[in-house]
Each structure stands twice: as C-alpha cells, then as structure tokens.
Scaffold this active site. Structure first.
Site, PDB file in Angstrom:
ATOM      1  N   GLY A 218       0.763  -1.187   0.076  1.00  0.00           N
ATOM      2  CA  GLY A 218       0.064  -0.017  -0.045  1.00  0.00           C
ATOM      3  C   GLY A 218       0.871   1.092  -0.044  1.00  0.00           C
ATOM      4  O   GLY A 218       1.991   1.153  -0.124  1.00  0.00           O
ATOM      5  N   SER A 219       0.306   2.362   0.434  1.00  0.00           N
ATOM      6  CA  SER A 219       0.888   3.507   0.379  1.00  0.00           C
ATOM      7  C   SER A 219       2.027   3.600   1.308  1.00  0.00           C
ATOM      8  O   SER A 219       2.094   2.906   2.544  1.00  0.00           O
ATOM      9  CB  SER A 219      -0.246   4.680   0.688  1.00  0.00           C
ATOM     10  N   THR A 220       3.030   4.657   1.247  1.00  0.00           N
ATOM     11  CA  THR A 220       4.232   4.670   2.049  1.00  0.00           C
ATOM     12  C   THR A 220       3.620   5.342   3.490  1.00  0.00           C
ATOM     13  O   THR A 220       3.979   5.111   4.481  1.00  0.00           O
ATOM     14  CB  THR A 220       5.173   5.568   1.781  1.00  0.00           C
ATOM     15  N   THR A 222       0.547   4.738   4.847  1.00  0.00           N
ATOM     16  CA  THR A 222      -0.118   3.786   5.606  1.00  0.00           C
ATOM     17  C   THR A 222       1.013   2.764   6.020  1.00  0.00           C
ATOM     18  O   THR A 222       0.964   2.364   7.125  1.00  0.00           O
ATOM     19  CB  THR A 222      -0.932   3.006   4.864  1.00  0.00           C
ATOM     20  N   GLY A 223       2.060   2.501   5.127  1.00  0.00           N
ATOM     21  CA  GLY A 223       3.141   1.714   5.538  1.00  0.00           C
ATOM     22  C   GLY A 223       3.852   2.170   6.869  1.00  0.00           C
ATOM     23  O   GLY A 223       4.263   1.245   7.844  1.00  0.00           O
ATOM     24  N   GLU A 240       5.631  -3.274   0.903  1.00  0.00           N
ATOM     25  CA  GLU A 240       5.853  -2.859  -0.359  1.00  0.00           C
ATOM     26  C   GLU A 240       5.127  -1.675  -0.647  1.00  0.00           C
ATOM     27  O   GLU A 240       3.613  -1.626  -0.806  1.00  0.00           O
ATOM     28  CB  GLU A 240       5.449  -4.102  -1.308  1.00  0.00           C
ATOM     29  N   CYS A 274       1.750  -0.022  -8.360  1.00  0.00           N
ATOM     30  CA  CYS A 274       2.634   0.379  -7.719  1.00  0.00           C
ATOM     31  C   CYS A 274       3.970   0.672  -8.555  1.00  0.00           C
ATOM     32  O   CYS A 274       4.704   1.472  -8.486  1.00  0.00           O
ATOM     33  CB  CYS A 274       3.038  -0.373  -6.509  1.00  0.00           C
TER      34      CYS A 274
END
Length: 464
Positions: A218-220, A222-223, A240, A274
């Site tokens: 997912g998004s950076t 949220t990561g 990722e 992505c």
C-alpha cells in the site's frame, strides 16, 4: 450476486456489520460485503494462533500439495474470479483474466521451493542453520490487484509453515472473500482467515500481540502506520510501498517502439500499479517526437466499462482516488502543457481520459509525487549525468527503467539509479523467482523467490 462471508477458523460466517461495494464503472452498489467487528478480528487472529502449532509441524510436501491444490481451484474458477475483479476493481476483463492466471502461477511456483537447512564447516564446532516458521501472519491487500497481491504473500507464508489472516481493501473485498470460500476446504481450520473492515481495523490487526509478521502492500504513509503499530511487539515486516518510477530514455532510443512500451507500462490498470511508470525523462533531441508518440497512443485509447471487449482502460477504482486525480489534472494543466487527455468523461463512473503532460519539471506535484492514475508527465533533459541526478532526487525507490538501443550502455546507466529494481528496455517485469522490493521510502524487505520465502521464517542456529 452471491452471498459473501468472512472466513474465520475454517467457517464461513457473516460479518457483524456490512459495507457497500461499488462498481466504479457505474457508481452503483454491487452488493453489501460482510464487515468484521473488533471481536471477529480477535477471533480470526486467535484461530490462526491456535492452528499454528499443528500447521508448523506438517511436512513441506503437505504444504506444497496445498499450494498446488489452491492453484488448481483458482484456475478452475478463473472466469468467475476474473468477472468479480472487473466488477469491483474496474480493470478490463482481459487484464482481470491475466491477474487470475498470474495468481495461479505464483502458487504453483512457490510449491517448488525448498526450505533450506545449511551447515557451516568449522573445525571447532558443528553448526546447523535452520529456517522455522514465525507464527500468525497478517497479509494486508490493496485495491489495485485484489487477487494477485494475495499470491505475493500467502503461498510463501503457508509454505514456510505460518498461518495467515488476510485483510483486503474495503473497496475490493469480493474477490478475496470468494477466494477464501474456494480455498477453505483445502486447508485445516484456522490456517487461513479472511476478514473485511472499513479501514477501521488495520491498527488493531498490525498491533495484535499474537501476530508475528505483517506483510503489507500500500501507500508509504499507511506503511509508516503499520510499522509504528508493529513496533511495540517487534513484529517482522515486509512493506511494499509507494513508488514514483521513472523511465529514463537515452538519446539513441527509437521514439516509436519505446513510446509504445512505455505507454503500456504507464497506463496498464489505468496507471493504478505501484510499479507503473509515473514520470518519463527524455533527451531534448527526441523530446517532441516522443511526446507526440505518447499523445497519439493516449488519444487512440478506448476508455470504458471493463466488460466491453474494446475497452483499453477502465475506471479509476474508487471515488477518493478519482477526486485526487481530478485535482492533479488541474495542477498539471497549471504547471505544464497537456497534450492529450486532461478531462473527465461525462456520465456515471470514475472515468478519466489518459493524459500526457509536457513542458513540466521537478517541483510540481505531478512529477514529485505518486499519482497512481492515468496521468503521465514527460520531462526534458540535456545532460545524462544531470538526468540521473534528477531521477534519483526522490524519497521513492521502488522501480525504474532505462531505454536505449545500446543495451551495454543502458545497463551502465541502470547501475547508477537508486531503486529496488531497474529494468533495461522493459518495465514492471515481475517473475515469481526474482526477488522484488523497494529502496528508500518504497519498502522494507523482499517478496518472491527464495529470499521472499526466508522473509517468512525465523533463523535458528544449532551449534555444538
């Protein structure tokens, strides 16, 4: 459509709540999916924890057989799964079929892997290095590839001897739930659990003390939250995350065939990948010809419902992303020159024309950030060393590509780019046996291949 259920401890159960699933091509409610309560999340994690000891003791051959059986059931139900992907995600049906085929292929490949046990030669001691399962794993799936991304995580986790709780994106839960229904009879109760939330249970899942690893795509942003949630119990992580992949086109590249390849790599799945090409750097000598070639392909693309055989690009997957992209179109028109597209399509559905933006540079939103949609900026450069410096001047580092008629030279340039994967004369060429992971803020850890398998194991050294 069929009724859908959560999968908890081998049982198909209704959710405590429901949430609507929207067809992005029509903006109509397809059905209401089951939505888990916090209590049901705990039940799923506890089921995975209780099933873990027995599953960890099964032989690797038994686990391989399970993966092969999963691949077969996916293949046997490929038409239904592809239809679900198109309905809830929006991509053309032919792309959905490729997603299903790729999912089965990844499960089949994972079933060929070995879990290594190595010895270290030493005259003073006997050393054996073992790879053991970790325990319950949380696998968090994004909305752009609701089935294929499962295959990035689940087969490796299961082969290593772990149990899994899968959480799909709330806008694309149906394919994952149907996958769970098909696969449930092939695994012991609790080995695979699937819950759905409305973006309200992620923190509870990633911080749950019984979860020993989180595999997230997912998004950076949220990561980073996942990493924070996992920190208190020092969980293993594979992240990722977002990318702003560049294509660096060298002066000797032929504009027409290279533009064709780059357009496909930028606009597959409507740019919602992505690893999609999200910015292109072209030498001034070929800039105008290359921009024109991209614009021709954008104007010729058919945008529409993924069920129509003539459709090249489907809708943006959800309303939130659609609104973000409308804002990016406005800023792109202000900061650069739109040479193709640039507009929404009237009528229901989250449809945008594929857009090419020229005469734009760094310092603008569309170049510096990940757009995750059908908008492609094309940046001019004069000096290759300067171009490499500009390409690397980003917090992202997922993938990149170099394009040239001189492969040797392109490889030399590729070694100067700071990204997890740099392709030469191709882009986003994933294979289950090739490790994949991001650099910088684009990820932690590796997926795929033997290295991806080891990410789901705990090393134990026996020294005597």
């Amino acid at each position: 459509m069929n009724d859908y259920n959560l999968l908890i401890d081998g049982k198909l159960v209704p959710g405590a709540l429901t949430l609507p699933v929207i067809n992005p091509a029509t903006e109509e409610v397809v059905t209401h999916a089951p939505r888990a309560s916090r209590g049901q999340l705990d039940e799923a994690v506890n089921a995975a924890a209780e099933a873990f000891p027995a599953w960890a003791q099964t032989s690797v051959d038994e686990r391989r057989d399970a993966l092969t059986a999963i691949a077969k059931v996916v293949t046997d139900n490929s038409d239904e799964l592809a239809e679900l992907i198109t309905v809830e995600q929006g991509k053309p049906l032919r792309e959905a079929r490729r997603e299903v085929g790729g999912t089965a292929a990844f499960f089949r490949y994972a079933a060929t892997l070995e879990i290594p046990e190595t010895t270290i030669a030493d005259p003073d001691r006997d050393v054996v290095v073992e790879q053991l399962p970790l325990g319950p794993v949380a696998a968090i799936i994004p909305w752009n590839f609701p089935l294929f991304t499962i295959a990035f995580k689940l087969p490796w986790a299961l082969l290593a001897g772990n149990t899994v709780v899968v959480k799909p994106a709330p806008t694309t839960p149906l394919t994952t739930l149907r996958f769970g229904e098909l696969v449930a009879p092939l695994l012991p109760a609790g080995v695979l659990n699937i819950i759905v939330d409305d973006n309200d249970l992620g923190d509870a899942l990633t911080s749950h003390p019984a979860i020993r690893k989180v595999s997230f795509t997912g998004s950076t942003q949220t990561g980073a939250r996942v990493m924070a949630g996992a920190s208190a119990t020092v969980k293993r992580l594979t992240l990722e995350l977002g990318g702003n992949d560049c294509a660096l086109v060298l002066p000797d590249a032929d504009p027409e065939p290279v533009a064709d390849s780059i357009f496909r790599a930028a606009f597959t799945n409507n740019g919602q990948v992505c690893l999609a090409i999200k910015r292109v750097y072209v030498h001034r000598a070929n800039y105008d010809a290359f921009v024109a070639a991209l614009a021709t392909r954008a104007e010729a693309s058919v945008v529409g419902d993924g069920h129509q055989e003539t459709t090249d690009l489907g809708p943006v997957q959800n309303a939130k992303q659609y609104q973000k992209l409308l804002g990016l179109l406005e800023s792109a028109a202000r900061d650069g020159r739109i040479v193709a597209g640039g507009t929404a399509i009237d009528g229901p559905g989250y449809f945008l024309r594929p857009t090419i933006v020229a005469d734009i540079a760094e310092g603008t939103e569309i170049v510096d950030d990940e757009q995750f949609g059908p908008i492609l900026p094309v940046v001019v450069y004069d000096d290759l060393d300067d171009a490499v410096k500009r390409v690397n001047n980003t917090t992202f580092g997922l993938g990149a590509s170099v394009w040239s008629s001189d492969v040797t030279r392109a490889r030399e340039v590729a070694r100067r780019i700071d990204a997890g994967t740099v392709w030469v004369n191709k882009h986003a060429d994933l294979a289950p046996h090739v490790p994949f992971g991001g650099a910088k803020l684009s990820g932690v850890g590796v997926e795929f291949g033997q290295q991806g398998l080891l990410e789901f194991t705990q090393r134990r050294v026996i020294s005597s």
